[in-house]
Design an enzyme around this catalytic site. Structure first.
Site, mmCIF file in Angstrom:
data_model
loop_
_atom_site.group_PDB
_atom_site.id
_atom_site.type_symbol
_atom_site.label_atom_id
_atom_site.label_comp_id
_atom_site.label_asym_id
_atom_site.label_seq_id
_atom_site.Cartn_x
_atom_site.Cartn_y
_atom_site.Cartn_z
ATOM 1 N N LYS A 163 44.295 -18.505 -20.757
ATOM 2 C CA LYS A 163 43.595 -17.265 -21.085
ATOM 3 C C LYS A 163 44.106 -16.047 -20.315
ATOM 4 O O LYS A 163 43.975 -14.916 -20.790
ATOM 5 C CB LYS A 163 42.097 -17.431 -20.839
ATOM 6 C CG LYS A 163 41.367 -18.265 -21.883
ATOM 7 C CD LYS A 163 41.177 -17.493 -23.172
ATOM 8 C CE LYS A 163 40.213 -18.202 -24.117
ATOM 9 N NZ LYS A 163 39.941 -17.422 -25.337
ATOM 10 N N SER A 185 45.420 -26.761 -22.826
ATOM 11 C CA SER A 185 45.158 -25.330 -22.663
ATOM 12 C C SER A 185 44.463 -24.951 -21.368
ATOM 13 O O SER A 185 44.511 -23.783 -20.968
ATOM 14 C CB SER A 185 44.336 -24.820 -23.852
ATOM 15 O OG SER A 185 43.109 -25.532 -23.949
#
Length: 406
Positions: free
Chosen positions: A55, A306
């Protein structure tokens, strides 16, 4: 205001901004998962990224692309945790005041990390969608620049830099599996891949309890679900992003789902086999491959892990449940005469099976236990389910009536 479109130029600009800030994460070949799935499996380790998640790529790119006017009143964002840390880090680097609205149930570790970067954290009830609505209300009052977690071209361009690294590190890649929540990550990765290597197959993976993107993809329009029920908080989104969805419709080949048990299994396998700590959202891609949710075979496959910001309490539960499921941990109960030496005899019988006693609970006052008797609960480290069966048989021959309780 006309919304700008995603382009390779924007992605290259994002890579330039991220140089020296975001890590170029490893692309690690896994012999274990390759053999297990019948593919050549490479893990893109964004769980090792700064702030513990991909992110930061999109958040930092967006914050640093703001003009002076937009920076004037600071920034605000809504996030379950990973985007929060990315925005907070970027705002701290830029010297901007920052407010993050997070779900009240967000992992404590993510809340603490976000505050640690100097941001104000506001907690909202419910999940991400409730946090998003409150963030929009606060933004209208403060005038702060809103940094969306997934539905923004600059954010998507930042996430797309992952695809550039994959193509450089593995030019012969044939398939990429990407976690999907709101869609920003897979929108960026799929756009870059399909623009540069259109033959690469892109597979999105959602939690079965939060399938909004899958439903939207099937129907060709945005669909909002009533609930987003999954422990993978990073992808627990009820409504996908509009900008992201437009890209996904054109660039993604397949979207599948995995349930929470499968995700937990992938987390445990990554921890035990690869020594990697990965959160729920980060593990869904591997879960889809291991549990054969996609028909990939003999393909040079990249799985994007992720993020690694998993709450340690959740990790503890996953480990314990996994051990029980594979027969490597057992709790059993037996009732014996409450006389000196009888507990020792029970433990001696267990010792003959070569099971390791982790804990003993001795209870003589529990309702239902006859007077002059005691209930004993044992937690045991065992080898497998067959070993547990042997323990029960030995105890039964010794005159006990053992009962498995976990």
């Amino acid at each position: 205001m006309v919304e700008s479109k995603l382009t390779l130029e924007k992605i290259e600009e994002a890579r330039h901004r991220l140089a020296g800030v975001a890590h170029r994460t490893p692309l690690d070949f896994s012999a274990t998962f390759s053999e297990m799935t019948g593919n050549d499996v490479f893990l893109k380790l964004e769980n090792m990224q700064k702030t513990g998640s991909f992110k930061i790529r999109g958040a930092y790119n967006k914050v640093m692309s703001l003009d002076e006017k937009d920076r004037g009143r600071g920034v605000i964002a809504a996030s379950a945790g990973n985007h929060a840390q990315g925005v907070a880090y970027a705002a701290a680097r830029a010297g901007l005041p920052c407010t993050i609205v997070m779900p009240a149930g967000a992992p404590i570790s993510k809340i603490a990390a976000t505050r640690g970067y100097g941001s104000e954290v506001v907690l909202a009830g419910g999940g991400y969608d409730e946090a998003y609505r409150l963030a929009v209300e606060l933004r209208e009052k403060s005038g702060a620049a809103f940094i969306h977690g997934f539905d923004d071209v600059d954010v998507i361009a930042g996430q797309a830099t992952i695809a550039l690294e994959i193509l450089e590190d593995l030019p012969g890649v044939e398939a990429v599996l990407v976690p999907v929540g709101g869609g920003g990550l897979i929108a960026g990765i799929s756009f870059a891949l399909k623009t540069l290597r259109p033959e690469v197959r892109v597979v999105g993976v959602q939690a079965a309890g939060a399938p909004a993107m899958l439903l939207s993809w099937r129907k060709g329009r945005l669909v909002e679900t009533a609930h987003a029920s999954t422990f993978a908080d990073g992808i627990a989104v009820r409504r996908p992003g509009r900008v992201a969805f437009g890209i996904i419709r054109q660039c993604v080949d397949e979207i599948v789902t995995v349930d929470d048990e499968e995700t937990a299994g992938a987390i445990l396998m990554l921890l035990e086999r690869s020594k990697l700590v990965v959160e729920g959202a980060g593990a869904v891609g591997l879960a889809a491959l291991v549990y054969q949710k996609t028909a990939l075979r003999n393909a040079r496959t990249v799985v994007v892990l992720s993020g690694g910001n998993i709450d340690v309490n959740i990790l503890s539960i996953i480990i314990e449940r996994g051990l029980v499921k594979t027969g490597r941990y057992a709790r059993l109960r037996a009732v014996l005469s409450d006389e000196p030496g009888n507990l020792g005899k029970l433990l001696a019988a267990v010792a003959r099976t070569r099971a390791n006693v982790i804990s003993v609970a001795h209870n003589r006052i529990r309702p239902g236990v006859p007077l002059k008797q005691a209930e004993v609960e044992l937690s045991l480290e065992t080898r497998n389910k067959e070993h547990i069966g042997q323990i029960l048989e030995v105890l039964a021959r010794a005159g006990y009536r053992p009962e498995i309780i976990a």
